[in-house]
Design a protein around this motif. Structure first.
Motif, PDB file in Angstrom:
ATOM      1  N   GLY A  51       0.801  -1.243  -0.030  1.00 57.02           N
ATOM      2  CA  GLY A  51       0.121   0.044   0.276  1.00 57.02           C
ATOM      3  C   GLY A  51       0.818   1.347  -0.009  1.00 57.02           C
ATOM      4  O   GLY A  51       2.189   1.330  -0.029  1.00 57.02           O
ATOM      5  N   GLU A  52       0.366   2.259   0.217  1.00 59.05           N
ATOM      6  CA  GLU A  52       0.802   3.665   0.169  1.00 59.05           C
ATOM      7  C   GLU A  52       2.030   3.939   1.277  1.00 59.05           C
ATOM      8  O   GLU A  52       2.953   4.550   1.157  1.00 59.05           O
ATOM      9  N   ASP A  53       1.767   2.917   2.240  1.00 61.35           N
ATOM     10  CA  ASP A  53       2.740   3.292   3.402  1.00 61.35           C
ATOM     11  C   ASP A  53       4.035   2.938   3.165  1.00 61.35           C
ATOM     12  O   ASP A  53       5.156   3.308   3.670  1.00 61.35           O
ATOM     13  N   THR A  54       4.162   1.822   2.415  1.00 63.74           N
ATOM     14  CA  THR A  54       5.509   1.184   1.902  1.00 63.74           C
ATOM     15  C   THR A  54       6.170   2.066   0.927  1.00 63.74           C
ATOM     16  O   THR A  54       5.554   2.238  -0.301  1.00 63.74           O
ATOM     17  N   LYS A  55       7.339   2.705   1.230  1.00 60.07           N
ATOM     18  CA  LYS A  55       8.058   3.644   0.212  1.00 60.07           C
ATOM     19  C   LYS A  55       9.126   2.765  -0.638  1.00 60.07           C
ATOM     20  O   LYS A  55       9.288   2.826  -1.758  1.00 60.07           O
ATOM     21  N   PHE A  56       9.594   1.654  -0.177  1.00 59.57           N
ATOM     22  CA  PHE A  56      10.568   1.064  -0.722  1.00 59.57           C
ATOM     23  C   PHE A  56      10.297  -0.673  -0.821  1.00 59.57           C
ATOM     24  O   PHE A  56      10.405  -1.109   0.273  1.00 59.57           O
ATOM     25  N   VAL A  57      10.351  -1.104  -2.040  1.00 58.53           N
ATOM     26  CA  VAL A  57      10.240  -2.450  -1.956  1.00 58.53           C
ATOM     27  C   VAL A  57      11.797  -3.004  -2.502  1.00 58.53           C
ATOM     28  O   VAL A  57      12.152  -2.485  -3.802  1.00 58.53           O
ATOM     29  N   THR A  71       9.062 -11.510  -1.237  1.00 60.88           N
ATOM     30  CA  THR A  71       9.458  -9.986  -1.535  1.00 60.88           C
ATOM     31  C   THR A  71       9.899  -9.585   0.094  1.00 60.88           C
ATOM     32  O   THR A  71       9.589 -10.152   1.038  1.00 60.88           O
ATOM     33  N   CYS A  72      10.646  -8.387  -0.040  1.00 59.48           N
ATOM     34  CA  CYS A  72      11.094  -7.530   1.155  1.00 59.48           C
ATOM     35  C   CYS A  72      11.052  -6.204   0.986  1.00 59.48           C
ATOM     36  O   CYS A  72      10.994  -5.561  -0.101  1.00 59.48           O
ATOM     37  N   ASP A  73      10.662  -5.375   2.092  1.00 60.81           N
ATOM     38  CA  ASP A  73      10.144  -4.218   1.780  1.00 60.81           C
ATOM     39  C   ASP A  73      10.924  -3.295   3.232  1.00 60.81           C
ATOM     40  O   ASP A  73      11.611  -3.847   4.045  1.00 60.81           O
ATOM     41  N   ASP A  74      10.658  -2.126   3.245  1.00 59.38           N
ATOM     42  CA  ASP A  74      11.145  -1.152   4.387  1.00 59.38           C
ATOM     43  C   ASP A  74      10.460  -1.307   5.596  1.00 59.38           C
ATOM     44  O   ASP A  74      10.574  -0.426   6.540  1.00 59.38           O
ATOM     45  N   GLY A  75       9.488  -2.250   5.627  1.00 57.83           N
ATOM     46  CA  GLY A  75       8.539  -2.360   6.902  1.00 57.83           C
ATOM     47  C   GLY A  75       9.152  -3.332   7.664  1.00 57.83           C
ATOM     48  O   GLY A  75       8.286  -4.036   8.410  1.00 57.83           O
ATOM     49  N   CYS A  76      10.339  -3.820   7.655  1.00 55.97           N
ATOM     50  CA  CYS A  76      11.024  -5.276   8.228  1.00 55.97           C
ATOM     51  C   CYS A  76      10.125  -6.402   8.179  1.00 55.97           C
ATOM     52  O   CYS A  76      10.035  -7.010   9.161  1.00 55.97           O
ATOM     53  N   THR A  77       9.516  -6.459   7.100  1.00 60.37           N
ATOM     54  CA  THR A  77       8.691  -7.697   6.777  1.00 60.37           C
ATOM     55  C   THR A  77       9.235  -8.491   5.303  1.00 60.37           C
ATOM     56  O   THR A  77       9.936  -7.867   4.360  1.00 60.37           O
ATOM     57  N   VAL A  78       9.003  -9.866   5.465  1.00 63.81           N
ATOM     58  CA  VAL A  78       9.322 -10.525   4.168  1.00 63.81           C
ATOM     59  C   VAL A  78       7.797 -11.231   3.964  1.00 63.81           C
ATOM     60  O   VAL A  78       7.171 -11.795   5.067  1.00 63.81           O
ATOM     61  N   LYS A  79       7.386 -11.203   2.586  1.00 62.00           N
ATOM     62  CA  LYS A  79       6.067 -11.648   2.313  1.00 62.00           C
ATOM     63  C   LYS A  79       6.342 -12.685   1.039  1.00 62.00           C
ATOM     64  O   LYS A  79       7.065 -12.633   0.487  1.00 62.00           O
ATOM     65  N   VAL A  80       5.489 -13.814   1.511  1.00 65.92           N
ATOM     66  CA  VAL A  80       5.434 -14.917   0.581  1.00 65.92           C
ATOM     67  C   VAL A  80       4.132 -15.038  -0.230  1.00 65.92           C
ATOM     68  O   VAL A  80       2.937 -14.786   0.411  1.00 65.92           O
ATOM     69  N   VAL A  97      15.012  -5.529   5.833  1.00 66.00           N
ATOM     70  CA  VAL A  97      15.315  -6.556   4.999  1.00 66.00           C
ATOM     71  C   VAL A  97      15.687  -6.212   3.739  1.00 66.00           C
ATOM     72  O   VAL A  97      14.807  -5.655   2.942  1.00 66.00           O
ATOM     73  N   ARG A  98      16.937  -6.209   3.623  1.00 66.89           N
ATOM     74  CA  ARG A  98      17.707  -5.537   2.233  1.00 66.89           C
ATOM     75  C   ARG A  98      17.229  -6.342   0.940  1.00 66.89           C
ATOM     76  O   ARG A  98      17.259  -6.130   0.056  1.00 66.89           O
ATOM     77  N   GLY A 193      -3.282  -9.455   8.244  1.00 68.38           N
ATOM     78  CA  GLY A 193      -2.669  -9.562   9.564  1.00 68.38           C
ATOM     79  C   GLY A 193      -2.718  -8.385  10.312  1.00 68.38           C
ATOM     80  O   GLY A 193      -3.531  -7.412   9.834  1.00 68.38           O
ATOM     81  N   GLN A 194      -2.438  -8.673  11.491  1.00 69.63           N
ATOM     82  CA  GLN A 194      -2.384  -7.119  12.296  1.00 69.63           C
ATOM     83  C   GLN A 194      -1.427  -6.114  12.186  1.00 69.63           C
ATOM     84  O   GLN A 194      -0.174  -6.268  11.680  1.00 69.63           O
ATOM     85  N   ALA A 195      -1.843  -4.861  12.171  1.00 67.33           N
ATOM     86  CA  ALA A 195      -0.855  -3.808  11.676  1.00 67.33           C
ATOM     87  C   ALA A 195      -0.100  -3.420  12.963  1.00 67.33           C
ATOM     88  O   ALA A 195      -0.706  -3.540  14.054  1.00 67.33           O
ATOM     89  N   MET A 196       1.165  -3.231  12.813  1.00 64.35           N
ATOM     90  CA  MET A 196       2.037  -2.898  14.068  1.00 64.35           C
ATOM     91  C   MET A 196       2.601  -1.264  13.900  1.00 64.35           C
ATOM     92  O   MET A 196       2.694  -0.735  12.702  1.00 64.35           O
ATOM     93  N   GLY A 197       2.570  -0.689  14.854  1.00 61.62           N
ATOM     94  CA  GLY A 197       2.970   0.874  14.813  1.00 61.62           C
ATOM     95  C   GLY A 197       4.295   0.969  14.574  1.00 61.62           C
ATOM     96  O   GLY A 197       5.257  -0.006  14.520  1.00 61.62           O
ATOM     97  N   ALA A 198       4.959   2.005  15.038  1.00 61.18           N
ATOM     98  CA  ALA A 198       6.414   2.378  15.076  1.00 61.18           C
ATOM     99  C   ALA A 198       6.989   1.502  16.192  1.00 61.18           C
ATOM    100  O   ALA A 198       6.677   1.163  17.225  1.00 61.18           O
ATOM    101  N   GLY A 199       8.476   1.259  16.132  1.00 66.78           N
ATOM    102  CA  GLY A 199       9.066   0.398  16.942  1.00 66.78           C
ATOM    103  C   GLY A 199       9.390   1.091  18.144  1.00 66.78           C
ATOM    104  O   GLY A 199       9.192   2.440  18.106  1.00 66.78           O
ATOM    105  N   ARG A 200       9.502   0.468  19.216  1.00 67.55           N
ATOM    106  CA  ARG A 200       9.485   1.271  20.585  1.00 67.55           C
ATOM    107  C   ARG A 200      10.977   1.956  20.299  1.00 67.55           C
ATOM    108  O   ARG A 200      12.052   1.839  19.930  1.00 67.55           O
ATOM    109  N   LYS A 201      10.905   3.180  21.164  1.00 76.14           N
ATOM    110  CA  LYS A 201      12.062   4.183  21.186  1.00 76.14           C
ATOM    111  C   LYS A 201      13.162   3.734  21.709  1.00 76.14           C
ATOM    112  O   LYS A 201      13.205   3.037  22.941  1.00 76.14           O
ATOM    113  N   LYS A 202      14.124   3.781  21.213  1.00 80.56           N
ATOM    114  CA  LYS A 202      15.622   3.620  21.623  1.00 80.56           C
ATOM    115  C   LYS A 202      16.320   4.750  22.098  1.00 80.56           C
ATOM    116  O   LYS A 202      16.260   5.628  21.116  1.00 80.56           O
TER     117      LYS A 202
END
Length: 342
Positions: A51-57, A71-80, A97-98, A193-202
């Motif tokens: 969707g629109e939230d993904t900027k980089f495939v 596929t892999c994207d800038d959302g820390c996911t791999v999709k089959v 995942v690069r 699946g379930q949408a996850m928000g931003a990662g916890r701040k470090k």
């Protein structure tokens, strides 16, 4: 080799990857689509994977044994994906995942920005230990936190048709933010699946050093699949100036330049930029008020060593005398210029 066919506008954005496919080859791009082509570059299958939230495939691969695509994207996911473009599995990673690559035995490997390579298999005999799987899952989940459902459309909105095949939308379902994809074939919203928000701040250091300078933000930019360079900027830097200079230095194409700008701009502060420009303008004005000596009638000195000037003007006159293309007016102009120099 001879060009078989040129396909213009194969995608609406940067094409990230071309990989072999049992039917020919497959492509993915930053428009969020995956496409399968014949060896004659005839389009066989096209579907929207993101969707629109993904900027980089970042990449994709095909598994010849099953015709599945990964596929892999800038959302820390791999999709089959199935061979007809249906999402079958989403694997959350602890980092971006690069790249992904299929292995001869039907497994595939992912390469993360955390420096880890991970192999995934459907064969139980090659599964990792229960402890390793639990550690991976816990690590991936620790980086993410549930998305706030406030303001999301409710379950009743699932009764309304989507705008296009593959449209991705998030709905509030039973108190959770759930991702759905509109299927024109099934005429319904299919749960992804379930949408996850931003990662916890470090905690991060306030500044990061790069090439001897300190920056608020430093990131790696992949110019090609193999080449990456570091880019640093501060919150009060004009993002357009940052990207223009970076693009000129590395000869970036316009599409990649636009992507870098989309990444940099949100990480700058317009108020800080305006304050910096006002401060720099004030400093320039103060500089203008300082004492500046007047130039004498002799004009600017071109050389600190004026002993070389006679030899230089003699050489210029000799060259001008032998140049048949110069007119009388040209010679007069040159004579005036040389007289001023001398």
């Amino acid at each position: 080799k001879d060009l078989v066919k040129r396909v213009r506008k194969a995608h609406d954005h940067v094409v990230r990857k071309l990989v072999p496919h049992p039917l020919g080859f497959a492509s993915c791009a930053n428009d969020g689509t995956l496409k399968v082509w014949s060896n004659q570059a005839e389009l066989l299958l096209s579907f929207t994977a993101y969707g629109e939230d993904t900027k980089f495939v970042y990449g994709m691969t095909t598994i010849p044994q099953t015709n599945q695509m990964v596929t892999c994207d800038d959302g820390c996911t791999v999709k089959v994906w199935s061979q007809d473009g249906k999402l079958q599995q989403t694997i959350v990673h602890p980092a971006i995942v690069r790249a992904v690559a299929a292995l001869p035995n039907g497994d595939f490997v992912s390469a993360g920005s955390d420096g880890m390579a991970r192999i995934f298999s459907r064969d139980p005999t090659r599964f990792a230990s229960v402890t390793e799987i639990q550690n991976f899952t816990a690590s991936a989940q620790s980086e993410m936190q549930p998305m706030d459902v406030a303001g999301l459309p409710g379950e009743a909105e699932l009764m309304k048709a989507g705008q296009k095949d593959g449209q991705v939308k998030i709905f509030a379902v039973q108190g959770k933010a759930m991702v759905y994809r509109w299927s024109i074939g099934d005429m319904k919203w299919v749960c992804v699946g379930q949408a996850m928000g931003a990662g916890r701040k470090k905690p991060k250091p306030k500044k990061t050093e790069l090439d001897g300078k300190m920056y608020d933000h430093v990131t790696k930019v992949f110019i090609t699949e193999q080449q990456s360079v570091m880019l640093g900027w501060n919150v009060d830097d004009d993002p357009r100036d940052v990207v223009d200079s970076f693009a000129a230095l590395y000869s970036l194409p316009e599409d990649l330049k636009a992507q870098v700008y989309e990444f940099v701009a949100p990480k700058t502060d317009p108020n800080a930029i305006a304050a910096r420009k006002a401060r720099e303008k004030s400093e320039r004005m103060a500089g203008y008020m300082r004492h500046v000596p007047n130039w004498t009638k002799q004009g600017f000195k071109l050389y600190s060593d004026t002993k070389k000037i006679p030899a230089m003007t003699k050489r210029i006159r000799k060259l001008a005398a032998s140049d048949q293309s110069l007119t009388k007016d040209d010679h007069k102009t040159l004579a005036v210029l040389l007289a001023n120099i001398e």
